[in-house]
Design a protein around this motif. Structure first.
Motif, PDB file in Angstrom:
ATOM      1  N   LEU A 148     -39.978  31.700 -27.252  1.00 28.30           N
ATOM      2  CA  LEU A 148     -39.147  30.355 -27.278  1.00 28.30           C
ATOM      3  C   LEU A 148     -39.520  29.237 -27.957  1.00 28.30           C
ATOM      4  CD1 LEU A 148     -37.828  30.426 -23.510  1.00 28.30           C
ATOM      5  CD2 LEU A 148     -36.459  31.066 -25.370  1.00 28.30           C
ATOM      6  N   THR A 149     -40.737  28.843 -27.844  1.00 32.97           N
ATOM      7  CA  THR A 149     -41.460  27.928 -28.833  1.00 32.97           C
ATOM      8  C   THR A 149     -41.332  28.248 -30.179  1.00 32.97           C
ATOM      9  OG1 THR A 149     -42.914  27.324 -27.020  1.00 32.97           O
ATOM     10  CG2 THR A 149     -43.415  26.506 -29.196  1.00 32.97           C
ATOM     11  N   SER A 150     -41.681  29.445 -30.590  1.00 32.45           N
ATOM     12  CA  SER A 150     -41.513  29.916 -32.264  1.00 32.45           C
ATOM     13  C   SER A 150     -40.102  29.980 -32.617  1.00 32.45           C
ATOM     14  CB  SER A 150     -42.189  31.238 -32.081  1.00 32.45           C
ATOM     15  OG  SER A 150     -43.572  31.305 -31.599  1.00 32.45           O
ATOM     16  N   ALA A 151     -39.160  30.090 -31.815  1.00 24.23           N
ATOM     17  CA  ALA A 151     -37.817  30.392 -32.222  1.00 24.23           C
ATOM     18  C   ALA A 151     -37.393  28.933 -32.367  1.00 24.23           C
ATOM     19  CB  ALA A 151     -37.003  30.886 -31.277  1.00 24.23           C
ATOM     20  N   LEU A 152     -37.673  28.114 -31.462  1.00 25.82           N
ATOM     21  CA  LEU A 152     -37.413  26.504 -31.832  1.00 25.82           C
ATOM     22  C   LEU A 152     -37.884  25.645 -32.897  1.00 25.82           C
ATOM     23  CD1 LEU A 152     -35.921  23.986 -30.362  1.00 25.82           C
ATOM     24  CD2 LEU A 152     -37.867  23.718 -29.276  1.00 25.82           C
ATOM     25  N   ASN A 153     -39.211  26.121 -33.116  1.00 30.18           N
ATOM     26  CA  ASN A 153     -39.820  25.810 -34.319  1.00 30.18           C
ATOM     27  C   ASN A 153     -39.399  26.281 -35.669  1.00 30.18           C
ATOM     28  OD1 ASN A 153     -41.587  24.219 -32.645  1.00 30.18           O
ATOM     29  ND2 ASN A 153     -43.348  25.706 -32.679  1.00 30.18           N
ATOM     30  N   ILE A 154     -39.042  27.525 -35.752  1.00 26.05           N
ATOM     31  CA  ILE A 154     -38.371  27.814 -36.815  1.00 26.05           C
ATOM     32  C   ILE A 154     -36.999  27.211 -37.118  1.00 26.05           C
ATOM     33  CG2 ILE A 154     -37.329  30.011 -37.923  1.00 26.05           C
ATOM     34  CD1 ILE A 154     -39.479  31.554 -36.563  1.00 26.05           C
ATOM     35  N   SER A 155     -36.115  27.047 -35.953  1.00 26.24           N
ATOM     36  CA  SER A 155     -34.901  26.559 -36.189  1.00 26.24           C
ATOM     37  C   SER A 155     -34.890  25.003 -36.580  1.00 26.24           C
ATOM     38  CB  SER A 155     -34.095  26.459 -34.899  1.00 26.24           C
ATOM     39  OG  SER A 155     -34.651  25.772 -33.975  1.00 26.24           O
ATOM     40  N   LEU A 156     -36.177  24.316 -36.078  1.00 25.98           N
ATOM     41  CA  LEU A 156     -36.208  22.705 -36.505  1.00 25.98           C
ATOM     42  C   LEU A 156     -36.873  22.850 -38.005  1.00 25.98           C
ATOM     43  CD1 LEU A 156     -37.697  21.528 -33.185  1.00 25.98           C
ATOM     44  CD2 LEU A 156     -35.358  20.962 -34.330  1.00 25.98           C
ATOM     45  N   ASP A 157     -37.691  23.877 -38.342  1.00 22.17           N
ATOM     46  CA  ASP A 157     -38.270  23.846 -39.616  1.00 22.17           C
ATOM     47  C   ASP A 157     -37.399  24.606 -40.726  1.00 22.17           C
ATOM     48  OD1 ASP A 157     -40.595  22.838 -40.972  1.00 22.17           O
ATOM     49  OD2 ASP A 157     -41.601  24.689 -40.930  1.00 22.17           O
ATOM     50  N   ILE A 158     -36.211  24.821 -40.483  1.00 26.01           N
ATOM     51  CA  ILE A 158     -35.456  25.451 -41.662  1.00 26.01           C
ATOM     52  C   ILE A 158     -35.447  24.832 -43.125  1.00 26.01           C
ATOM     53  CG2 ILE A 158     -32.922  26.184 -42.220  1.00 26.01           C
ATOM     54  CD1 ILE A 158     -32.601  27.010 -39.503  1.00 26.01           C
ATOM     55  N   PRO A 159     -35.293  23.317 -43.220  1.00 29.36           N
ATOM     56  CA  PRO A 159     -35.220  22.860 -44.472  1.00 29.36           C
ATOM     57  C   PRO A 159     -36.739  23.109 -45.208  1.00 29.36           C
ATOM     58  CG  PRO A 159     -34.353  21.253 -42.932  1.00 29.36           C
ATOM     59  CD  PRO A 159     -34.942  22.458 -42.087  1.00 29.36           C
ATOM     60  N   ASN A 160     -37.724  22.888 -44.417  1.00 24.12           N
ATOM     61  CA  ASN A 160     -39.037  23.395 -44.903  1.00 24.12           C
ATOM     62  C   ASN A 160     -39.182  24.803 -45.537  1.00 24.12           C
ATOM     63  OD1 ASN A 160     -41.711  22.662 -45.793  1.00 24.12           O
ATOM     64  ND2 ASN A 160     -42.432  23.622 -43.823  1.00 24.12           N
ATOM     65  N   ILE A 161     -38.515  25.732 -44.685  1.00 16.40           N
ATOM     66  CA  ILE A 161     -38.815  27.206 -44.956  1.00 16.40           C
ATOM     67  C   ILE A 161     -37.866  27.293 -46.111  1.00 16.40           C
ATOM     68  CG2 ILE A 161     -38.046  29.493 -44.080  1.00 16.40           C
ATOM     69  CD1 ILE A 161     -38.488  28.523 -41.102  1.00 16.40           C
ATOM     70  N   LEU A 162     -36.795  26.811 -46.348  1.00 15.99           N
ATOM     71  CA  LEU A 162     -35.875  27.031 -47.540  1.00 15.99           C
ATOM     72  C   LEU A 162     -36.715  26.669 -48.896  1.00 15.99           C
ATOM     73  CD1 LEU A 162     -32.452  25.952 -46.067  1.00 15.99           C
ATOM     74  CD2 LEU A 162     -33.130  28.364 -46.748  1.00 15.99           C
ATOM     75  N   LEU A 163     -37.539  25.328 -48.634  1.00 12.60           N
ATOM     76  CA  LEU A 163     -38.157  24.681 -49.697  1.00 12.60           C
ATOM     77  C   LEU A 163     -39.246  25.718 -50.156  1.00 12.60           C
ATOM     78  CD1 LEU A 163     -38.626  22.465 -51.760  1.00 12.60           C
ATOM     79  CD2 LEU A 163     -40.246  21.462 -49.923  1.00 12.60           C
ATOM     80  N   HIS A 164     -40.043  26.244 -49.353  1.00 10.02           N
ATOM     81  CA  HIS A 164     -40.907  27.350 -49.763  1.00 10.02           C
ATOM     82  C   HIS A 164     -40.495  28.659 -49.882  1.00 10.02           C
ATOM     83  CE1 HIS A 164     -44.699  25.262 -48.040  1.00 10.02           C
ATOM     84  NE2 HIS A 164     -43.861  24.678 -47.383  1.00 10.02           N
ATOM     85  N   SER A 165     -39.510  28.938 -49.614  1.00  9.80           N
ATOM     86  CA  SER A 165     -38.757  30.221 -50.132  1.00  9.80           C
ATOM     87  C   SER A 165     -38.252  30.231 -51.880  1.00  9.80           C
ATOM     88  CB  SER A 165     -37.425  30.681 -49.218  1.00  9.80           C
ATOM     89  OG  SER A 165     -37.730  30.724 -47.991  1.00  9.80           O
ATOM     90  N   PHE A 166     -37.526  29.089 -51.955  1.00  7.07           N
ATOM     91  CA  PHE A 166     -37.224  28.740 -53.261  1.00  7.07           C
ATOM     92  C   PHE A 166     -38.431  28.596 -54.153  1.00  7.07           C
ATOM     93  CE2 PHE A 166     -36.995  25.504 -56.854  1.00  7.07           C
ATOM     94  CZ  PHE A 166     -35.862  26.106 -57.378  1.00  7.07           C
ATOM     95  N   LEU A 167     -39.535  27.949 -53.817  1.00  5.37           N
ATOM     96  CA  LEU A 167     -40.675  27.996 -54.459  1.00  5.37           C
ATOM     97  C   LEU A 167     -41.452  29.425 -55.012  1.00  5.37           C
ATOM     98  CD1 LEU A 167     -43.132  26.532 -55.973  1.00  5.37           C
ATOM     99  CD2 LEU A 167     -44.237  26.064 -53.777  1.00  5.37           C
ATOM    100  N   MET A 168     -41.391  30.336 -53.798  1.00  2.00           N
ATOM    101  CA  MET A 168     -41.731  31.612 -53.872  1.00  2.00           C
ATOM    102  C   MET A 168     -41.075  32.542 -54.871  1.00  2.00           C
ATOM    103  SD  MET A 168     -42.686  34.406 -50.659  1.00  2.00           S
ATOM    104  CE  MET A 168     -40.898  34.516 -50.385  1.00  2.00           C
ATOM    105  N   VAL A 169     -39.844  32.053 -54.746  1.00  2.00           N
ATOM    106  CA  VAL A 169     -38.887  32.850 -55.599  1.00  2.00           C
ATOM    107  C   VAL A 169     -39.123  32.546 -57.098  1.00  2.00           C
ATOM    108  CG1 VAL A 169     -36.359  33.160 -56.403  1.00  2.00           C
ATOM    109  CG2 VAL A 169     -37.056  33.518 -54.098  1.00  2.00           C
ATOM    110  N   PHE A 170     -39.280  31.052 -57.280  1.00  2.00           N
ATOM    111  CA  PHE A 170     -39.829  30.590 -58.583  1.00  2.00           C
ATOM    112  C   PHE A 170     -40.846  31.257 -59.075  1.00  2.00           C
ATOM    113  CE2 PHE A 170     -41.860  27.302 -61.158  1.00  2.00           C
ATOM    114  CZ  PHE A 170     -41.023  27.172 -62.124  1.00  2.00           C
ATOM    115  N   VAL A 171     -42.125  31.231 -58.340  1.00  2.00           N
ATOM    116  CA  VAL A 171     -43.267  32.005 -58.852  1.00  2.00           C
ATOM    117  C   VAL A 171     -43.010  33.386 -58.964  1.00  2.00           C
ATOM    118  CG1 VAL A 171     -45.594  32.263 -57.970  1.00  2.00           C
ATOM    119  CG2 VAL A 171     -44.600  30.226 -57.338  1.00  2.00           C
TER     120      VAL A 171
END
Length: 358
Positions: A148-171
């Protein structure tokens, strides 16, 4: 004694303008290196993941380039396909996973653990049954709270996840498109001679293939087989549990037993004795051995690197560098052992000599 040695060393040094300039340049290079590390540290894993993904997809990229004869378009096609393959299923199964997490939480809250313990130990004392039941309930509680804690942290961290995903795709895109330029640049700045560069490249390929084909592929296959058993016995939240099982199977010091043992206890606790025994036999015979089969038949053909070295390096690397350490850790150990071997054979200087160039 140390003071005299240092004094003799300094006395033997010629404090010329040339040496001062060299020392100044080295100092600034070290300083800039530290600053670069501090700048890249928050995104270091993301960059590494993009580079690694580029290495994995390189054979496919080369085939696409061979067909369309355009590096930019070929890299764009590969990146677009990866985004679609990852993003679409994630978007589709995310609501189901969230719903199953809460279902799993409710089921575990109503679990009759004492009944399962009595079924396993019918002649045990009441105090033993009570103590073991409390331990199992505490374990289940920690697991559900972790999920539950992991799921909550992921949902709150979506903007950061999207930013890192964009950077990974760029690289990933520029790794695929400019791979030859990148290899040429690394070769030119490397202090190693060409023979050692090829040896280092081979070690990297061996270790990466061993981890990808052995630990990762073996873990994913083991997780899939474990998931088949989970779906077969009708466990609530089977999809979420299967995804979690695939993750723990990849990690070097965990395994599917962390998941299937609690499920087996749950089956006995809920009165499903036959299903519990069949589930136990299935996991002991098939799930516990399928990853070993993958490593035996696949890894042996991909690499000749010692598996204990890889395993120890993965564990230490994971603790120090995070997920990127799964590859960095074994590489550090292999290169260190190669240097020790060269030192023993009195050929250490050949690592940096230019005698084979030209």
């Amino acid at each position: 004694m140390k003071v005299y040695i240092l004094a003799d060393f300094l006395k033997g040094m010629q404090l010329t303008e040339k040496n001062v300039k060299k020392a100044t340049i080295i100092f600034f290079l070290l300083l800039l290196g530290i600053l670069v590390y501090l700048v890249l540290r928050p995104i270091l894993f993301t960059v590494f993941a993009g580079l690694l993904l580029g290495y994995i997809l390189m054979p496919i990229y080369r085939k696409v380039v061979h067909v369309i004869h355009n590096r930019d378009i070929a890299a764009g096609i590969i990146v677009a396909l990866i985004v679609i393959i990852v993003a679409v299923p994630f978007w589709l199964i995310l609501p189901t996973v969230i719903d199953q997490i809460f279902q799993l939480f409710r089921v575990l809250q109503t679990l009759d653990v004492e009944r399962a313990v009595q079924g396993f130990f019918p002649n045990a004392s009441e105090q033993f049954t009570l103590q073991l039941s409390l331990i199992i309930k505490d374990f289940f509680s920690k697991i559900t709270n972790l999920i539950l804690t992991s799921a909550l942290n992921i949902s709150l961290d979506i903007p950061n996840i999207l930013l890192h995903s964009f950077l990974m795709v760029f690289v990933l895109y520029f790794t695929l498109r400019d791979t030859e330029e990148l290899k040429d640049f690394v070769s030119k700045i490397s202090p190693l001679n060409s023979t050692r560069q090829k040896a280092v490249a081979k070690h990297f390929k061996d270790i990466t293939d061993s981890i990808l084909y052995g630990q990762v592929l073996g873990g994913l296959i083991q997780g899939i087989f474990a998931g088949i058993g989970i779906f077969a016995v009708g466990i609530s939240g089977a999809l979420t549990i299967t995804l979690f099982t695939m993750i723990v199977c990849i990690l070097p010091f965990l395994g599917a037993f962390i998941v299937w043992v609690p499920i087996m206890i749950y089956l006995f606790a809920s009165g499903q004795t036959t299903a519990g025994f069949l589930f136990l036999i299935y996991n002991l015979i098939i799930v516990s051995n399928v990853d070993n089969l993958v490593r035996s038949y696949v890894v042996a053909r991909k690499t000749n690197v010692s598996q204990p070295i890889i395993f120890i390096g993965m564990m230490g690397g994971l603790l120090v560098f995070g997920l990127a350490g799964l590859i960095i850790g074994p590489l550090v150990l292999v290169y260190f052992m190669a240097l020790l071997k060269s030192y023993k054979d009195k050929t250490l200087y050949t690592f940096f000599s230019d005698e084979d160039k030209g």
